[in-house]
Design a protein around this motif. Structure first.
Motif, short mmCIF file in Angstrom:
data_model
loop_
_atom_site.label_atom_id
_atom_site.label_comp_id
_atom_site.label_asym_id
_atom_site.label_seq_id
_atom_site.Cartn_x
_atom_site.Cartn_y
_atom_site.Cartn_z
N ILE A 219 0.85 -1.19 0.00
CA ILE A 219 0.00 0.00 0.00
C ILE A 219 0.89 1.24 0.00
O ILE A 219 1.77 1.38 0.85
N LYS A 220 0.66 2.12 -0.94
CA LYS A 220 1.42 3.38 -1.01
C LYS A 220 0.49 4.53 -0.66
O LYS A 220 -0.54 4.74 -1.30
N LEU A 221 0.87 5.26 0.38
CA LEU A 221 0.13 6.46 0.81
C LEU A 221 0.88 7.68 0.28
O LEU A 221 2.09 7.82 0.49
N ILE A 222 0.16 8.55 -0.39
CA ILE A 222 0.78 9.70 -1.05
C ILE A 222 0.37 10.98 -0.36
O ILE A 222 -0.82 11.28 -0.20
N TYR A 223 1.37 11.74 0.07
CA TYR A 223 1.17 13.04 0.71
C TYR A 223 2.00 14.07 -0.06
O TYR A 223 3.20 14.24 0.21
N GLY A 224 1.41 14.73 -1.03
CA GLY A 224 2.20 15.66 -1.85
C GLY A 224 3.31 14.91 -2.54
O GLY A 224 3.08 13.93 -3.25
N ASN A 225 4.57 15.32 -2.30
CA ASN A 225 5.72 14.63 -2.88
C ASN A 225 6.27 13.53 -1.99
O ASN A 225 7.23 12.85 -2.37
N LEU A 226 5.68 13.33 -0.83
CA LEU A 226 6.11 12.26 0.08
C LEU A 226 5.41 10.97 -0.27
O LEU A 226 4.19 10.93 -0.45
#
Length: 350
Positions: A219-226
């Motif tokens: 699972i990949k959680l995306i926060y802006g560029n993070l």
């Protein structure tokens, strides 16, 4: 503060009772459990516990707090009954199976002026606390990528049956998604891959989604560029680092997960001076361009969850152990994955 349990299996005996008693701030009223099954309990409580014949008698007792430790399919039912009885409630993970159920429980709790929260004890894991502190450091630079790995080598159980709510996502990822949400809040978007590896591995063919739940997720959680990757597999012989942080000025590696669960499974409890302590292999290291720094682990037992909950109920701290927005975000992420749906942020305020 007086507390009672709905459910009395290994969850209560292994992950709750030792820490409730270690807290020294609770009086255990007793418990209610379905059926007549008896369990071999490794933790020997110091309290002569009363077993209530039905849940209504427990809810009519002088217990101020109810800890719901039943299988997840009963969480909503028993939490709702506890709220309507005027009790504060701690609910084992996952809080409920659906976002709608969690939202309904929060509405009821607010209407009846009681406090509720999910039991996210792994916020008090030593590996997570160590990484949490490192993420606050300025000398590692800007964090660009985090990996949260929790792998095993357990090839048995390939023919386990169940539905989408019996798989690793709701039963296992809930801990580690919650850790990330506690740090960064609701993600902007998610990318996920789930499957059953063991069923395929033993040659029984690809899984049927309605009979064999997943045992693997990425699972990949995306926060802006993070980018934050949360990964689980049960067919990994050599474990990767538990945590990897890639920042502009350093890379961080932390091997081994928190040892409290390992010790509890082995019958080692809080009276042992080494309870929950890392092995030498679990040391966290920060790799800078010109040096390596070893970082000692941060230790805070699951007892702290119960201490924090009591302080919150009594108004001694402003925030619950798990914020409502965090609980909603976690369940929304898990429900989205379990239903193989497209993720749409709730746009919650952290």
């Amino acid at each position: 503060m007086k507390i009672g349990f709905i459910g009395y299996g290994k969850s209560t005996n292994r992950y709750h009772m030792p820490f409730v008693e270690d807290s020294g701030q609770y009086e255990i009223v007793g418990f209610y459990t379905r059926g007549s099954k008896s369990f071999d309990m490794p933790y020997q409580t110091n309290t002569d516990l009363t077993r209530f014949p039905d849940v209504e008698q427990l809810l009519n007792s002088d217990a101020e707090v109810i800890s719901v430790t039943t299988p997840p399919e009963y969480h909503y039912e028993y939490t709702k009954k506890s709220i309507l009885a005027g009790k504060h409630v701690i609910v084992e993970k996952p809080f409920c199976n659906t976002l709608a159920e969690v939202e309904d429980l929060y509405r009821l709790a607010e209407a009846h002026n009681v406090k509720i929260t999910p039991y996210q004890n792994r916020r008090y894991d030593s590996d997570f606390l160590t990484i949490k502190n490192i993420l606050q450091r300025q000398d590692i630079g800007k964090v660009m990528e985090i990996e949260s790995n929790h792998t095993h080598y357990r090839p048995d159980g390939a023919d386990n049956r169940g539905n989408q709510y019996d798989g690793s996502v709701l039963g296992h990822a809930v801990h580690f998604i919650d850790q990330i949400v506690s740090l960064y809040g609701e993600p902007d978007s998610i990318i996920y891959d789930v499957c059953n590896q063991k069923n395929f591995y033993i040659g029984e063919g690809l899984m049927h989604s309605d009979t064999v739940p997943e045992d693997y997720y990425d699972i990949k959680l995306i926060y802006g560029n993070l980018r934050i990757r949360v990964r689980h597999s049960q067919l990994i012989v050599k474990h990767p680092p538990r945590w990897i942080i890639n920042a502009t000025e350093a890379t961080v590696e932390k091997y081994e997960i928190d040892q409290q669960e390992r010790d509890l499974k082995q019958g080692i409890f809080l009276d042992s001076p080494t309870f929950g302590h890392d092995t030498a292999e679990g040391l966290c290291k920060i790799y800078y361009k010109d040096r390596v720094e070893e970082v000692p682990a941060e230790y805070l037992h699951y007892t702290q969850f119960y201490n924090d909950f009591k302080d919150w109920v009594e108004g001694k701290r402003p925030n619950p152990p798990v914020e409502k927005s965090e609980a909603l975000a976690v369940i929304h992420i898990l429900e989205t994955i379990a239903n193989k749906a497209e993720y749409v942020p709730l746009k919650l305020q952290k």
